[in-house]
Motif scaffolding. Structure first.
Motif, PDB file in Angstrom:
ATOM      1  N   THR A 143      55.256  45.054  51.317  1.00  3.62           N
ATOM      2  CA  THR A 143      56.119  45.248  50.153  1.00  3.62           C
ATOM      3  C   THR A 143      56.190  46.719  49.767  1.00  3.62           C
ATOM      4  O   THR A 143      55.157  47.364  49.563  1.00  3.62           O
ATOM      5  CB  THR A 143      55.601  44.435  48.953  1.00  3.62           C
ATOM      6  N   PHE A 144      57.405  47.233  49.665  1.00  3.89           N
ATOM      7  CA  PHE A 144      57.588  48.618  49.216  1.00  3.89           C
ATOM      8  C   PHE A 144      57.121  48.755  47.777  1.00  3.89           C
ATOM      9  O   PHE A 144      57.409  47.910  46.925  1.00  3.89           O
ATOM     10  CB  PHE A 144      59.058  49.021  49.333  1.00  3.89           C
ATOM     11  N   SER A 145      56.415  49.849  47.496  1.00  2.30           N
ATOM     12  CA  SER A 145      55.876  50.067  46.160  1.00  2.30           C
ATOM     13  C   SER A 145      56.356  51.372  45.528  1.00  2.30           C
ATOM     14  O   SER A 145      56.733  51.402  44.363  1.00  2.30           O
ATOM     15  CB  SER A 145      54.342  50.068  46.211  1.00  2.30           C
ATOM     16  N   ASP A 146      56.349  52.457  46.297  1.00  2.00           N
ATOM     17  CA  ASP A 146      56.688  53.755  45.716  1.00  2.00           C
ATOM     18  C   ASP A 146      57.138  54.709  46.817  1.00  2.00           C
ATOM     19  O   ASP A 146      56.982  54.430  48.009  1.00  2.00           O
ATOM     20  CB  ASP A 146      55.471  54.338  44.989  1.00  2.00           C
ATOM     21  N   ALA A 147      57.702  55.840  46.406  1.00  2.00           N
ATOM     22  CA  ALA A 147      58.134  56.874  47.338  1.00  2.00           C
ATOM     23  C   ALA A 147      57.339  58.143  47.085  1.00  2.00           C
ATOM     24  O   ALA A 147      57.255  58.614  45.944  1.00  2.00           O
ATOM     25  CB  ALA A 147      59.625  57.153  47.174  1.00  2.00           C
ATOM     26  N   MET A 148      56.749  58.691  48.129  1.00  2.12           N
ATOM     27  CA  MET A 148      56.087  59.989  48.038  1.00  2.12           C
ATOM     28  C   MET A 148      57.132  61.047  48.372  1.00  2.12           C
ATOM     29  O   MET A 148      57.861  60.930  49.369  1.00  2.12           O
ATOM     30  CB  MET A 148      54.915  60.060  49.012  1.00  2.12           C
ATOM     31  N   THR A 149      57.223  62.069  47.544  1.00  2.00           N
ATOM     32  CA  THR A 149      58.289  63.055  47.713  1.00  2.00           C
ATOM     33  C   THR A 149      57.765  64.479  47.738  1.00  2.00           C
ATOM     34  O   THR A 149      56.699  64.783  47.212  1.00  2.00           O
ATOM     35  CB  THR A 149      59.326  62.932  46.578  1.00  2.00           C
ATOM     36  N   ASP A 150      58.551  65.319  48.357  1.00  5.07           N
ATOM     37  CA  ASP A 150      58.339  66.764  48.338  1.00  5.07           C
ATOM     38  C   ASP A 150      59.692  67.373  48.002  1.00  5.07           C
ATOM     39  O   ASP A 150      60.555  67.503  48.856  1.00  5.07           O
ATOM     40  CB  ASP A 150      57.839  67.244  49.695  1.00  5.07           C
ATOM     41  N   GLY A 151      59.877  67.679  46.729  1.00  3.69           N
ATOM     42  CA  GLY A 151      61.180  68.148  46.285  1.00  3.69           C
ATOM     43  C   GLY A 151      62.218  67.042  46.418  1.00  3.69           C
ATOM     44  O   GLY A 151      62.041  65.939  45.900  1.00  3.69           O
ATOM     45  N   ARG A 152      63.286  67.325  47.159  1.00  2.00           N
ATOM     46  CA  ARG A 152      64.366  66.361  47.347  1.00  2.00           C
ATOM     47  C   ARG A 152      64.170  65.487  48.585  1.00  2.00           C
ATOM     48  O   ARG A 152      65.069  64.732  48.961  1.00  2.00           O
ATOM     49  CB  ARG A 152      65.719  67.102  47.453  1.00  2.00           C
ATOM     50  N   ASN A 153      63.010  65.577  49.199  1.00  2.09           N
ATOM     51  CA  ASN A 153      62.737  64.817  50.409  1.00  2.09           C
ATOM     52  C   ASN A 153      61.681  63.740  50.173  1.00  2.09           C
ATOM     53  O   ASN A 153      60.676  63.983  49.490  1.00  2.09           O
ATOM     54  CB  ASN A 153      62.248  65.738  51.534  1.00  2.09           C
ATOM     55  N   VAL A 154      61.913  62.572  50.743  1.00  2.00           N
ATOM     56  CA  VAL A 154      60.899  61.523  50.771  1.00  2.00           C
ATOM     57  C   VAL A 154      60.030  61.772  52.002  1.00  2.00           C
ATOM     58  O   VAL A 154      60.544  61.924  53.112  1.00  2.00           O
ATOM     59  CB  VAL A 154      61.539  60.126  50.841  1.00  2.00           C
ATOM     60  N   THR A 155      58.729  61.843  51.802  1.00  2.00           N
ATOM     61  CA  THR A 155      57.816  62.092  52.921  1.00  2.00           C
ATOM     62  C   THR A 155      57.205  60.806  53.450  1.00  2.00           C
ATOM     63  O   THR A 155      56.878  60.709  54.632  1.00  2.00           O
ATOM     64  CB  THR A 155      56.691  63.048  52.504  1.00  2.00           C
ATOM     65  N   ALA A 156      57.044  59.815  52.573  1.00  2.87           N
ATOM     66  CA  ALA A 156      56.467  58.542  52.995  1.00  2.87           C
ATOM     67  C   ALA A 156      56.816  57.458  51.990  1.00  2.87           C
ATOM     68  O   ALA A 156      57.020  57.733  50.801  1.00  2.87           O
ATOM     69  CB  ALA A 156      54.946  58.649  53.141  1.00  2.87           C
ATOM     70  N   ALA A 157      56.882  56.234  52.490  1.00  2.82           N
ATOM     71  CA  ALA A 157      57.041  55.066  51.623  1.00  2.82           C
ATOM     72  C   ALA A 157      55.665  54.464  51.391  1.00  2.82           C
ATOM     73  O   ALA A 157      54.920  54.223  52.348  1.00  2.82           O
ATOM     74  CB  ALA A 157      57.963  54.046  52.275  1.00  2.82           C
ATOM     75  N   VAL A 158      55.313  54.264  50.141  1.00  3.21           N
ATOM     76  CA  VAL A 158      54.049  53.615  49.808  1.00  3.21           C
ATOM     77  C   VAL A 158      54.281  52.112  49.791  1.00  3.21           C
ATOM     78  O   VAL A 158      55.216  51.620  49.156  1.00  3.21           O
ATOM     79  CB  VAL A 158      53.519  54.093  48.445  1.00  3.21           C
ATOM     80  N   VAL A 159      53.439  51.373  50.524  1.00  5.32           N
ATOM     81  CA  VAL A 159      53.615  49.933  50.640  1.00  5.32           C
ATOM     82  C   VAL A 159      52.316  49.224  50.292  1.00  5.32           C
ATOM     83  O   VAL A 159      51.233  49.813  50.297  1.00  5.32           O
ATOM     84  CB  VAL A 159      54.063  49.537  52.065  1.00  5.32           C
ATOM     85  N   GLU A 160      52.434  47.940  49.998  1.00  2.50           N
ATOM     86  CA  GLU A 160      51.277  47.097  49.714  1.00  2.50           C
ATOM     87  C   GLU A 160      51.338  45.866  50.606  1.00  2.50           C
ATOM     88  O   GLU A 160      52.419  45.349  50.907  1.00  2.50           O
ATOM     89  CB  GLU A 160      51.272  46.644  48.248  1.00  2.50           C
TER      90      GLU A 160
END
Length: 416
Positions: A143-160
């Motif tokens: 399950t997708f939980s959150d987005a890790m970002t660096d400025g305007r870029n998503v670096t990783a999807a946080v999942v559970e």
């Protein structure tokens, strides 16, 4: 609201890919297929143990919008992977012409009427086979939980999941959550109809029953392989992106199913409930702000879009209280509405694209949804290979690739 502080911690990276697709519904699975077939290492995150989203878990067992529902409807405006999926279902004995919009008779490979009904269990199997054949890394029960970002870029999807909290790293992300969860968590602006204002499309709990005869030639009933799918209890003005609203709607709808079945048996005494949907069907939540927003005029006039990557011919079901049919073949979906205005490595798939409510109500239907998502997945892979932002992608090259892969990217010349 009371809050608690979550301690900062490092989380393991469970997978890495060129393209990460969040959501395995009709849009997500098509986006992942398109990405993988275009050469990108692709991962797909899906909360259930099977693919299909609203088509399987939601039991919306009809792909609508392959062409205009009424004349002019001589041009099929959705093909590509969506047509391939129907052909695979047909070969497996899992597609039928008996729909709520008419009985279209026997289906033939390579051609779709306005709507196609299907067996959701066969769809689960066929979709998984297609993804495995393409080499997609399907991360189920995740399950997708959150987005890790660096400025305007998503670096990783946080999942559970059963393995705990993890991260899925990628270079380009495709938001196929339906609700725009990834883009919203990453900070993208969005529009949403508020319950107190403009009317939000209702949620519906679908269910399937046995004991009803096969529909006659002039009968409108959603049927496949001896089982009828019915629109069950509906819940108005609930927000599917709010957990409390979603829970209340689910409970209200499930408690009303017995009464639906009781009334059905007055007409069909042999009717028996086979199953209710795993989840209530959500039609409308967030629409992410893109580089362009499809307007009501765009949809109603069908005017040309130079960067068109798909076509939506489906009627607008709730156009100021009525079902609004198009007097043209369909409206073009510009690539710009697939690109969030606030993010540099995310593309939108399915119903969370940038569109006004009337245009959204048409394009959210599953056939145009899959066409849009094929464009999103193909574009994501091309961004990886071209080392560019989605906003800088060579759109004519994307259009050529989509056409090469059998998709319809615009209304054919001479048909306007």
């Amino acid at each position: 609201m009371r809050t608690v502080r979550e301690p900062a911690r490092e989380i393991p990276v469970a997978a890495e890919a060129d393209v990460v697709v969040i959501g395995g519904g009709p849009g997500g699975m098509v986006a992942a297929l398109a990405s993988a077939r275009t050469g990108a290492k692709t991962a797909l995150v899906e909360r259930y143990g099977f693919l299909g989203g609203m088509a399987t878990a939601g039991l919306m067992t009809s792909f609508n919008g392959f062409r205009n529902e009424r004349p002019p409807n001589h041009v099929q405006t959705v093909r590509g992977i969506a047509q391939e999926l129907v052909d695979r279902l047909l070969a497996a004995g899992g597609a039928c012409g008996c729909t709520a919009h008419g009985n279209f008779g026997e289906l033939t490979p390579g051609r779709c009427p306005y709507a196609v009904s299907f067996d959701p269990e066969i769809l689960k199997h066929v979709a998984l086979e297609m993804l495995c054949e393409a080499g997609v890394n399907a991360l189920l029960h995740t399950t997708f939980s959150d987005a890790m970002t660096d400025g305007r870029n998503v670096t990783a999807a946080v999942v559970e999941g059963k393995s705990g909290r993890q991260a899925i790293a990628g270079r380009v992300f495709v938001d196929a959550t339906g609700d725009g969860d990834l883009a919203a968590r990453a900070g993208a602006r969005f529009e949403k109809v508020h319950k107190a204002g403009q009317r939000m499309m209702p949620m519906t709990l679908m269910y399937r029953v046995s004991g009803l005869p096969k529909p006659g030639p002039d009968e409108r009933r959603l049927w496949c392989n001896g089982v009828t799918t019915r629109w069950g209890p509906a819940v108005d003005q609930a927000d599917g992106s709010d957990a409390a609203d979603l829970t209340a709607a689910e409970i209200k709808a499930r408690r009303a199913v017995d009464e639906h079945i009781r009334k059905l048996r007055q007409e069909f005494p042999e009717a028996r409930l086979v199953e209710t949907a795993t989840t209530i069907g959500v039609r409308e939540t967030r629409r992410i702000a893109g580089l362009y927003t499809i307007t009501e005029e765009d949809a109603l006039t069908g005017r040309a879009q130079a960067d068109s990557v798909a076509v939506s011919s489906n009627p607008v079901p709730g156009y100021y209280g009525q079902r609004r049919f198009f007097d043209h073949l369909g409206f073009e979906i510009p690539y710009r509405c697939l690109v969030p205005a606030d993010l540099d490595n995310v593309l939108l798939a399915g119903r969370c694209i940038s569109a006004c409510q009337p245009a959204f109500q048409s394009a959210r239907s599953m056939a145009p949804n899959m066409a849009i998502s094929q464009a999103s997945g193909t574009a994501a892979a091309m961004c990886v290979s071209g080392k560019c932002r989605p906003a800088d992608l060579d759109v004519p090259a994307l259009q050529r690739r989509l056409e090469h892969d059998g998709a319809v990217v615009r209304i054919p010349p001479g048909e306007r």
